[in-house]
Scaffold this motif. Structure first.
Motif, PDB file in Angstrom:
ATOM      1  N   THR A   1       0.849  -1.202   0.000  1.00 40.52           N
ATOM      2  CA  THR A   1       0.000   0.000   0.000  1.00 40.52           C
ATOM      3  C   THR A   1       0.880   1.245   0.000  1.00 40.52           C
ATOM      4  O   THR A   1       1.888   1.304   0.714  1.00 40.52           O
ATOM      5  CB  THR A   1      -0.925   0.023   1.232  1.00 40.52           C
ATOM      6  N   PHE A   2       0.489   2.228  -0.801  1.00 42.01           N
ATOM      7  CA  PHE A   2       1.185   3.513  -0.826  1.00 42.01           C
ATOM      8  C   PHE A   2       0.136   4.616  -0.798  1.00 42.01           C
ATOM      9  O   PHE A   2      -0.848   4.559  -1.543  1.00 42.01           O
ATOM     10  CB  PHE A   2       2.055   3.645  -2.081  1.00 42.01           C
TER      11      PHE A   2
ATOM     12  N   ILE B   1      -4.780   6.530  -2.453  1.00 44.48           N
ATOM     13  CA  ILE B   1      -4.333   5.318  -1.753  1.00 44.48           C
ATOM     14  C   ILE B   1      -4.224   4.200  -2.786  1.00 44.48           C
ATOM     15  O   ILE B   1      -5.225   3.784  -3.374  1.00 44.48           O
ATOM     16  CB  ILE B   1      -5.314   4.913  -0.643  1.00 44.48           C
ATOM     17  N   THR B   2      -3.004   3.735  -3.008  1.00 44.92           N
ATOM     18  CA  THR B   2      -2.773   2.647  -3.965  1.00 44.92           C
ATOM     19  C   THR B   2      -2.600   1.332  -3.215  1.00 44.92           C
ATOM     20  O   THR B   2      -1.774   1.247  -2.304  1.00 44.92           O
ATOM     21  CB  THR B   2      -1.507   2.912  -4.805  1.00 44.92           C
ATOM     22  N   GLN B   3      -3.384   0.322  -3.597  1.00 49.81           N
ATOM     23  CA  GLN B   3      -3.251  -1.005  -3.002  1.00 49.81           C
ATOM     24  C   GLN B   3      -2.940  -2.020  -4.098  1.00 49.81           C
ATOM     25  O   GLN B   3      -3.632  -2.074  -5.124  1.00 49.81           O
ATOM     26  CB  GLN B   3      -4.542  -1.406  -2.279  1.00 49.81           C
ATOM     27  N   LEU B   4      -1.910  -2.814  -3.865  1.00 46.91           N
ATOM     28  CA  LEU B   4      -1.521  -3.886  -4.784  1.00 46.91           C
ATOM     29  C   LEU B   4      -1.768  -5.229  -4.110  1.00 46.91           C
ATOM     30  O   LEU B   4      -1.556  -5.373  -2.907  1.00 46.91           O
ATOM     31  CB  LEU B   4      -0.034  -3.788  -5.145  1.00 46.91           C
TER      32      LEU B   4
ATOM     33  N   GLU C   1       0.180 -11.610 -12.355  1.00 46.89           N
ATOM     34  CA  GLU C   1      -0.848 -11.972 -11.359  1.00 46.89           C
ATOM     35  C   GLU C   1      -0.989 -10.877 -10.297  1.00 46.89           C
ATOM     36  O   GLU C   1      -0.959 -11.139  -9.090  1.00 46.89           O
ATOM     37  CB  GLU C   1      -0.521 -13.327 -10.713  1.00 46.89           C
ATOM     38  N   ILE C   2      -1.155  -9.640 -10.767  1.00 46.67           N
ATOM     39  CA  ILE C   2      -1.193  -8.503  -9.845  1.00 46.67           C
ATOM     40  C   ILE C   2      -2.358  -7.576 -10.185  1.00 46.67           C
ATOM     41  O   ILE C   2      -2.697  -7.392 -11.358  1.00 46.67           O
ATOM     42  CB  ILE C   2       0.154  -7.727  -9.886  1.00 46.67           C
ATOM     43  N   SER C   3      -2.978  -7.031  -9.156  1.00 48.66           N
ATOM     44  CA  SER C   3      -4.034  -6.020  -9.324  1.00 48.66           C
ATOM     45  C   SER C   3      -3.673  -4.783  -8.531  1.00 48.66           C
ATOM     46  O   SER C   3      -3.028  -4.870  -7.479  1.00 48.66           O
ATOM     47  CB  SER C   3      -5.382  -6.550  -8.814  1.00 48.66           C
ATOM     48  N   ALA C   4      -4.108  -3.633  -9.053  1.00 46.55           N
ATOM     49  CA  ALA C   4      -3.928  -2.360  -8.342  1.00 46.55           C
ATOM     50  C   ALA C   4      -5.257  -1.625  -8.305  1.00 46.55           C
ATOM     51  O   ALA C   4      -5.943  -1.528  -9.327  1.00 46.55           O
ATOM     52  CB  ALA C   4      -2.879  -1.497  -9.041  1.00 46.55           C
ATOM     53  N   VAL C   5      -5.607  -1.135  -7.133  1.00 50.46           N
ATOM     54  CA  VAL C   5      -6.752  -0.236  -6.996  1.00 50.46           C
ATOM     55  C   VAL C   5      -6.226   1.057  -6.393  1.00 50.46           C
ATOM     56  O   VAL C   5      -5.556   1.041  -5.356  1.00 50.46           O
ATOM     57  CB  VAL C   5      -7.866  -0.819  -6.098  1.00 50.46           C
TER      58      VAL C   5
END
Length: 207
Positions: free
Chosen positions: A14-15, A25-28, A96-100
């Motif tokens: 998280t950043f 707010i970035t969540q991976l 195999e990664i997602s970012a919101v």
């Protein structure tokens, strides 16, 4: 099929930063399938239901496999959020990664250039915090051989990092091995040569 290993997230990251009174707010997260990616996105939308925007992108397979990409601007101007997020993910070499990226708006407009920079930049920073592990592409093989060839078999298995999954001992030794797909041909050739073609290697058929 690409048999080379690739990187996947080992844990979430998280950043968070504030840009012109908007909080981003970035969540991976590690999402090994499209369904897993969508579930993670839905989870973040619930977590940040009060936010103006929850923009997202995912890479559900290898980073270069565009058949498994997805993205959304979630109400931001077209092209300012989902695509910059996806560009960072697909360029990272991590699969195999997602970012919101959640945005709590502070009332000051950032403009299209500012939004692209904010959404892409947040993912870029989060990726710097991300720990990864190598995902190996494996398959299973049947190995049938006489007892006298076991020392040879164990030596070749160690050389190619093949792991014994099952073993049956009857007239012969019957092993089921797990091995990286990229090593199958070399492993088979080596064990057949060293056993004088007495060891039989066959693929395990899926039920």
């Amino acid at each position: 099929m690409n048999d080379q290993p690739y990187l996947v997230p080992a844990a979430s990251a998280t950043f968070e930063e504030e840009i012109k009174k908007s909080v981003f707010i970035t969540q991976l997260a590690h999402t090994p399938s499209v369904d897993a990616a969508k579930a993670f996105i839905d989870q973040v939308k619930v977590q940040h239901a009060a936010a103006r925007h929850n923009c997202w992108a995912f890479v559900a397979g290898r980073s270069e496999d565009s058949m498994k990409w997805g993205f959304s601007d979630d109400g931001e101007p077209s092209g300012t959020a989902g695509k910059p997020i996806l560009a960072q993910l697909s360029g990272s070499g991590v699969g195999e990664i997602s970012a919101v990226v959640t945005r709590y708006s502070g009332g000051i407009k950032l403009g299209t250039g500012g939004l692209v920079k904010a959404y892409g930049g947040g993912v870029q920073q989060a990726l710097k915090l991300l720990q990864t592990i190598e995902k190996k592409i494996t398959t299973k093989l049947n190995l049938a051989l006489d007892y006298g060839f076991m020392p040879i078999a164990q030596s070749v298995m160690a050389q190619f990092e093949a792991v014994e999954v099952e073993a049956q001992y009857s007239d012969q030794v019957l092993l089921v091995l797990e091995i990286e797909l990229r090593h199958v041909d070399a492993f088979t050739q080596s064990i057949v040569n060293k056993s004088g073609a007495k060891a039989i290697v066959t693929p395990v058929k899926d039920n």
